[in-house]
Design an enzyme around this catalytic site. Structure first.
Site, PDB file in Angstrom:
ATOM      1  N   SER A 247       0.839  -1.196   0.000  1.00  0.00           N
ATOM      2  CA  SER A 247       0.000   0.000   0.000  1.00  0.00           C
ATOM      3  C   SER A 247       0.871   1.242   0.000  1.00  0.00           C
ATOM      4  O   SER A 247       2.030   1.219   0.451  1.00  0.00           O
ATOM      5  CB  SER A 247      -0.904   0.019   1.226  1.00  0.00           C
ATOM      6  N   ASP A 248       0.323   2.332  -0.522  1.00  0.00           N
ATOM      7  CA  ASP A 248       0.948   3.624  -0.251  1.00  0.00           C
ATOM      8  C   ASP A 248       0.856   3.862   1.248  1.00  0.00           C
ATOM      9  O   ASP A 248       0.064   3.227   1.950  1.00  0.00           O
ATOM     10  CB  ASP A 248       0.245   4.728  -1.038  1.00  0.00           C
ATOM     11  N   TRP A 249       1.669   4.761   1.749  1.00  0.00           N
ATOM     12  CA  TRP A 249       1.796   4.964   3.193  1.00  0.00           C
ATOM     13  C   TRP A 249       0.482   5.517   3.765  1.00  0.00           C
ATOM     14  O   TRP A 249       0.097   6.648   3.492  1.00  0.00           O
ATOM     15  CB  TRP A 249       2.949   5.909   3.468  1.00  0.00           C
ATOM     16  N   ALA A 251      -2.495   4.134   3.096  1.00  0.00           N
ATOM     17  CA  ALA A 251      -3.593   3.926   2.145  1.00  0.00           C
ATOM     18  C   ALA A 251      -4.374   2.647   2.411  1.00  0.00           C
ATOM     19  O   ALA A 251      -5.253   2.295   1.630  1.00  0.00           O
ATOM     20  CB  ALA A 251      -3.048   3.912   0.717  1.00  0.00           C
TER      21      ALA A 251
END
Length: 376
Positions: A247-249, A251
């Site tokens: 995941s994006d940080w 997200a």
């Protein structure tokens, strides 16, 4: 412990330490497996040994730590400014229309990440530019053309990963604006995704990219990082991606293992033992395999003692050679146009009226925060 004994025997014989990732996983406890499905947080980065993203080493099985760092245009090291090269942006690279430049960009940048001790570069970014005011268009190496992005992505992925690190294809998918990025929904039909938005990502898969990053936005009103249509069906199914999705940080919104997410970053708020221990062991094993196998494939788990000893986040890894590569790419990106009908020089009004291009860019652009002795 048969698998570990075999791995150690091969290691001392100079062969791959983990030729059979399934054998390695079979020797892991459930808790050890789930450790790979979420990050260890940023902590006191970097003074406690963490990078922007970290999964701690498994000393019992001899598995190195997973150490992620920004960013798409060079190694971000705010604590030691001037020790890395600020390479030209992905969009600048796209403007060269040059495969050899793409290879040089990836190989030189990848070396700096390797020498700094990181084994995952959080890039390249490859979203197609669809919103002119998007503050991160400069990061994305596709420009407005999915065909151009697809042609350049492969050489970048291959040259980055030739340094025994993993590249990261981001941000998957339809992350085409920064405004309200944490809650807006990009509503895109399947045909359009495949024709317009997927080609650069497909090229990354074809080049053997080890990891993907899902984005903050929703896609058709479902969070990108828990969207089974785009992650499980499209990316891992139809597109044939065999690596892992992080995941994006921040997200991640749920323990989304069954929907196609393999690893939460930078923490394990959802993808943790309490939430995942009751899930099908086959899915857990699949995600762990997806995470570990790319590191084995690029040779990152087989570094020599000398290579490991030479790596450090405290190294000064920039050089005149890297500066010259960055400068050559910047120069090659400049495009001369014919001055038909006396269009040039542009007038002040053409730039600064309310619809002027430069005014839009300066009002809405954001920049990568990367300090460097060598800036192009």
């Amino acid at each position: 412990m048969k698998g570990v004994a075999v791995a150690l025997a091969l290691l001392f014989a100079g062969a791959s330490a983990f030729p059979d990732v399934d054998d390695l996983i079979a020797n892991m406890t459930l808790e050890e497996k789930i450790t790979y499905l979420g990050g260890a947080g940023m902590g006191n980065y970097p003074d406690d040994g963490r990078y922007v993203g970290t999964v701690w080493a498994n000393d019992r099985l001899g598995i190195p730590a997973l150490l992620y760092n920004d960013g798409p245009q060079g190694f971000r090291d705010d604590a030691r400014p001037g020790t890395t090269t600020a390479f030209p942006s992905g969009l600048t690279l796209a403007a060269t229309f040059d495969v050899d430049m793409a290879t040089a960009w990836g190989s030189n940048m990848g070396k700096e990440f390797f020498d700094k001790g990181s084994n995952v570069i959080l890039g390249p970014g490859m979203n197609v530019a669809r919103v002119p005011r998007n503050g991160r268009n400069f990061e994305y190496m596709s420009g407005e053309d999915p065909y151009l992005g697809a042609k350049l992505v492969g050489p970048v992925i291959e040259s980055l990963q030739s340094n025994k690190i993993l590249a990261n294809a981001k941000h998957f998918v339809n992350n085409n604006q920064e405004t309200n990025r944490m809650d807006q929904s990009a509503n895109v039909d399947e045909k359009t995704r495949y024709e317009m938005y997927y080609p650069p990502f497909q090229a990354a898969i074809d080049a053997g990219v080890g990891s993907f990053m899902c984005s903050y936005n929703k896609i058709n009103n479902v969070w990108s990082c828990e969207n089974p249509e785009t992650l499980q069906r499209d990316l891992k199914g139809k597109m044939g991606f065999e690596g892992y999705v992080m995941s994006d940080w921040g997200a991640t919104h749920s323990p989304s293992l069954l929907e196609g997410l393999d690893q939460e970053m930078a923490d394990a708020d959802f993808m943790n033992y309490g939430n995942l221990s009751g899930m099908p062991i086959e899915k857990i094993d699949e995600s762990v395999k997806r995470i570990l196998k790319p590191f084995i494939d690029v040779g990152n788990f087989d570094l020599t003692k000398e290579e490991i000893a030479a790596q450090s986040i405290y190294n000064n890894v920039t050089s005149d050679e890297h500066f010259n590569v960055a400068r050559d790419i910047s120069a090659a990106s400049h495009v001369l146009v014919k001055n038909d009908n006396g269009v040039l020089p542009l007038t002040k009004e053409a730039f600064w009226n309310k619809d002027g291009a430069l005014r839009c860019i300066l009002r809405h652009v954001t920049s990568l925060h990367l300090t460097s002795r060598h800036v192009t």
